[in-house]
Design a protein around this motif. Structure first.
Motif, PDB file in Angstrom:
ATOM      1  N   VAL A  13       0.856  -1.183   0.000  1.00  0.00           N
ATOM      2  CA  VAL A  13       0.000   0.000   0.000  1.00  0.00           C
ATOM      3  C   VAL A  13       0.888   1.227   0.000  1.00  0.00           C
ATOM      4  O   VAL A  13       1.817   1.327   0.813  1.00  0.00           O
ATOM      5  CB  VAL A  13      -0.928   0.023   1.234  1.00  0.00           C
ATOM      6  N   LEU A  14       0.624   2.153  -0.907  1.00  0.00           N
ATOM      7  CA  LEU A  14       1.386   3.392  -0.954  1.00  0.00           C
ATOM      8  C   LEU A  14       0.561   4.521  -0.375  1.00  0.00           C
ATOM      9  O   LEU A  14      -0.615   4.688  -0.739  1.00  0.00           O
ATOM     10  CB  LEU A  14       1.815   3.719  -2.388  1.00  0.00           C
ATOM     11  N   VAL A  15       1.165   5.256   0.549  1.00  0.00           N
ATOM     12  CA  VAL A  15       0.519   6.395   1.189  1.00  0.00           C
ATOM     13  C   VAL A  15       1.445   7.596   1.079  1.00  0.00           C
ATOM     14  O   VAL A  15       2.649   7.445   0.877  1.00  0.00           O
ATOM     15  CB  VAL A  15       0.184   6.120   2.677  1.00  0.00           C
ATOM     16  N   GLY A  16       0.879   8.756   1.213  1.00  0.00           N
ATOM     17  CA  GLY A  16       1.671   9.977   1.171  1.00  0.00           C
ATOM     18  C   GLY A  16       0.823  11.128   0.714  1.00  0.00           C
ATOM     19  O   GLY A  16      -0.375  11.001   0.460  1.00  0.00           O
ATOM     20  N   SER A  40       0.583  17.265 -10.912  1.00  0.00           N
ATOM     21  CA  SER A  40      -0.578  18.076 -10.585  1.00  0.00           C
ATOM     22  C   SER A  40      -0.494  18.506  -9.133  1.00  0.00           C
ATOM     23  O   SER A  40       0.001  17.770  -8.282  1.00  0.00           O
ATOM     24  CB  SER A  40      -1.868  17.262 -10.799  1.00  0.00           C
ATOM     25  N   SER A  41      -0.984  19.700  -8.851  1.00  0.00           N
ATOM     26  CA  SER A  41      -1.023  20.163  -7.460  1.00  0.00           C
ATOM     27  C   SER A  41      -2.330  19.756  -6.792  1.00  0.00           C
ATOM     28  O   SER A  41      -2.491  19.927  -5.595  1.00  0.00           O
ATOM     29  CB  SER A  41      -0.861  21.689  -7.413  1.00  0.00           C
ATOM     30  N   THR A  42      -3.256  19.213  -7.587  1.00  0.00           N
ATOM     31  CA  THR A  42      -4.517  18.743  -7.028  1.00  0.00           C
ATOM     32  C   THR A  42      -4.578  17.223  -7.121  1.00  0.00           C
ATOM     33  O   THR A  42      -3.869  16.603  -7.911  1.00  0.00           O
ATOM     34  CB  THR A  42      -5.730  19.342  -7.774  1.00  0.00           C
ATOM     35  N   ARG A  43      -5.425  16.646  -6.340  1.00  0.00           N
ATOM     36  CA  ARG A  43      -5.558  15.194  -6.238  1.00  0.00           C
ATOM     37  C   ARG A  43      -5.973  14.584  -7.581  1.00  0.00           C
ATOM     38  O   ARG A  43      -6.950  14.970  -8.186  1.00  0.00           O
ATOM     39  CB  ARG A  43      -6.600  14.889  -5.162  1.00  0.00           C
ATOM     40  N   ILE A  44      -5.189  13.598  -8.039  1.00  0.00           N
ATOM     41  CA  ILE A  44      -5.526  12.814  -9.236  1.00  0.00           C
ATOM     42  C   ILE A  44      -6.278  11.559  -8.802  1.00  0.00           C
ATOM     43  O   ILE A  44      -7.270  11.168  -9.390  1.00  0.00           O
ATOM     44  CB  ILE A  44      -4.257  12.418 -10.022  1.00  0.00           C
ATOM     45  N   THR A  45      -5.783  10.918  -7.737  1.00  0.00           N
ATOM     46  CA  THR A  45      -6.402   9.709  -7.204  1.00  0.00           C
ATOM     47  C   THR A  45      -7.457  10.128  -6.190  1.00  0.00           C
ATOM     48  O   THR A  45      -7.141  10.768  -5.197  1.00  0.00           O
ATOM     49  CB  THR A  45      -5.340   8.813  -6.521  1.00  0.00           C
ATOM     50  N   SER A  46      -8.707   9.765  -6.443  1.00  0.00           N
ATOM     51  CA  SER A  46      -9.786  10.210  -5.556  1.00  0.00           C
ATOM     52  C   SER A  46     -10.275   9.099  -4.632  1.00  0.00           C
ATOM     53  O   SER A  46     -10.999   9.364  -3.687  1.00  0.00           O
ATOM     54  CB  SER A  46     -10.946  10.758  -6.377  1.00  0.00           C
ATOM     55  N   THR A  47      -9.873   7.859  -4.896  1.00  0.00           N
ATOM     56  CA  THR A  47     -10.310   6.732  -4.084  1.00  0.00           C
ATOM     57  C   THR A  47      -9.259   5.623  -4.185  1.00  0.00           C
ATOM     58  O   THR A  47      -8.455   5.612  -5.119  1.00  0.00           O
ATOM     59  CB  THR A  47     -11.691   6.231  -4.557  1.00  0.00           C
ATOM     60  N   CYS A  48      -9.256   4.714  -3.239  1.00  0.00           N
ATOM     61  CA  CYS A  48      -8.308   3.594  -3.294  1.00  0.00           C
ATOM     62  C   CYS A  48      -8.558   2.756  -4.541  1.00  0.00           C
ATOM     63  O   CYS A  48      -9.696   2.547  -4.946  1.00  0.00           O
ATOM     64  CB  CYS A  48      -8.454   2.709  -2.051  1.00  0.00           C
ATOM     65  N   GLU A  49      -7.466   2.291  -5.126  1.00  0.00           N
ATOM     66  CA  GLU A  49      -7.541   1.486  -6.345  1.00  0.00           C
ATOM     67  C   GLU A  49      -6.422   0.450  -6.281  1.00  0.00           C
ATOM     68  O   GLU A  49      -5.333   0.742  -5.796  1.00  0.00           O
ATOM     69  CB  GLU A  49      -7.343   2.414  -7.548  1.00  0.00           C
ATOM     70  N   GLY A  69      -4.422  11.213  -1.359  1.00  0.00           N
ATOM     71  CA  GLY A  69      -3.487  11.880  -0.452  1.00  0.00           C
ATOM     72  C   GLY A  69      -3.951  11.845   0.989  1.00  0.00           C
ATOM     73  O   GLY A  69      -4.455  12.835   1.509  1.00  0.00           O
ATOM     74  N   LEU A  70      -3.779  10.712   1.647  1.00  0.00           N
ATOM     75  CA  LEU A  70      -4.266  10.549   3.014  1.00  0.00           C
ATOM     76  C   LEU A  70      -3.493  11.389   4.014  1.00  0.00           C
ATOM     77  O   LEU A  70      -3.952  11.604   5.125  1.00  0.00           O
ATOM     78  CB  LEU A  70      -4.226   9.073   3.413  1.00  0.00           C
ATOM     79  N   PHE A  71      -2.297  11.863   3.645  1.00  0.00           N
ATOM     80  CA  PHE A  71      -1.521  12.695   4.561  1.00  0.00           C
ATOM     81  C   PHE A  71      -1.860  14.172   4.395  1.00  0.00           C
ATOM     82  O   PHE A  71      -1.333  15.011   5.107  1.00  0.00           O
ATOM     83  CB  PHE A  71      -0.030  12.495   4.331  1.00  0.00           C
ATOM     84  N   ASP A  72      -2.714  14.501   3.446  1.00  0.00           N
ATOM     85  CA  ASP A  72      -3.080  15.901   3.230  1.00  0.00           C
ATOM     86  C   ASP A  72      -3.936  16.395   4.379  1.00  0.00           C
ATOM     87  O   ASP A  72      -4.937  15.766   4.733  1.00  0.00           O
ATOM     88  CB  ASP A  72      -3.853  16.068   1.913  1.00  0.00           C
ATOM     89  N   CYS A  73      -3.549  17.528   4.942  1.00  0.00           N
ATOM     90  CA  CYS A  73      -4.316  18.101   6.062  1.00  0.00           C
ATOM     91  C   CYS A  73      -5.737  18.468   5.641  1.00  0.00           C
ATOM     92  O   CYS A  73      -6.634  18.551   6.480  1.00  0.00           O
ATOM     93  CB  CYS A  73      -3.598  19.324   6.623  1.00  0.00           C
ATOM     94  N   SER A  74      -5.951  18.670   4.346  1.00  0.00           N
ATOM     95  CA  SER A  74      -7.274  19.074   3.877  1.00  0.00           C
ATOM     96  C   SER A  74      -8.258  17.910   3.779  1.00  0.00           C
ATOM     97  O   SER A  74      -9.457  18.121   3.601  1.00  0.00           O
ATOM     98  CB  SER A  74      -7.155  19.744   2.506  1.00  0.00           C
ATOM     99  N   ALA A  75      -7.762  16.676   3.884  1.00  0.00           N
ATOM    100  CA  ALA A  75      -8.651  15.511   3.764  1.00  0.00           C
ATOM    101  C   ALA A  75      -9.554  15.414   4.992  1.00  0.00           C
ATOM    102  O   ALA A  75      -9.106  15.550   6.128  1.00  0.00           O
ATOM    103  CB  ALA A  75      -7.825  14.244   3.613  1.00  0.00           C
ATOM    104  N   GLU A  76     -10.824  15.188   4.750  1.00  0.00           N
ATOM    105  CA  GLU A  76     -11.803  15.059   5.832  1.00  0.00           C
ATOM    106  C   GLU A  76     -11.609  13.731   6.569  1.00  0.00           C
ATOM    107  O   GLU A  76     -11.394  12.702   5.931  1.00  0.00           O
ATOM    108  CB  GLU A  76     -13.228  15.109   5.265  1.00  0.00           C
TER     109      GLU A  76
END
Length: 181
Positions: A13-16, A40-49, A69-76
């Motif tokens: 599993v890759l996270v970051g 890209s500066s915005t999320r390309i991957t929107s869900t686990c795949e 981007g699970l490490f992004d502070c903006s993620a709910e």
């Protein structure tokens, strides 16, 4: 105990953080372009795949799971919980390695890193660190004779050093742009 069968799937599993090269690294691991990857500066991957491959050298089956981007502070928080649950569900035979993808091109804040590692430990337990490897992307940005250890000795923030220490100093440098085998 019998050795594991080569037909068993090993799951990585890759996270970051968004933009650090998770999808490009996954494509390198698989040896093909399976995950959508672009700068890209915005999320390309929107869900686990998840995608799988059979490694030609030994016939081992490898499953690679891409995460947003699970490490992004903006993620709910509820989004993160949902995606972690989905990731666990995808990894039927368990997770064999967590690759924490960081770019040598960008800095991650202490808060983002601590929150991300704490989140992984909360979901998977404190032992998850024993399965973590830090992957630095952007190897093509280093000078010709510069090694990752040179770079880390010169440019590594203290919180990165602590994360590396917690992970048993397991780290590797990737150049996802190379076309070599």
């Amino acid at each position: 105990m019998a050795p594991p069968s080569l037909s068993e799937v090993k799951t990585i599993v890759l996270v970051g953080r968004t933009g650090n090269g998770k999808s490009a690294t996954e494509n390198s691991l698989l040896g093909r372009k399976a995950f959508k990857s672009m700068s890209s500066s915005t999320r390309i991957t929107s869900t686990c795949e998840m995608h799988t491959t059979t490694l030609l050298e030994n016939g081992q089956n490898l499953a690679v799971i891409d995460t947003p981007g699970l490490f992004d502070c903006s993620a709910e928080p509820q989004f993160i919980r949902k995606e972690i649950a989905k990731c666990i569900n995808m990894a039927k035979g368990g997770i064999h390695a967590i690759l924490l993808v960081a770019s040598i091109r960008t800095r991650i804040s202490r808060e983002e890193e601590e929150a991300g590692v704490s989140m992984l430990q909360a979901f998977f337990g404190p032992k998850i660190i024993d399965y973590m490897i830090v992957v630095f992307t952007g190897g093509d940005d280093l000078e010709d004779d510069e090694t990752l250890d040179d770079y880390l000795g010169r440019n590594c923030d203290q919180h990165y050093k602590e994360t590396l220490r917690m992970c048993g100093n397991r780290h590797v440098l990737f150049n996802n742009k190379t076309k070599d085998e």
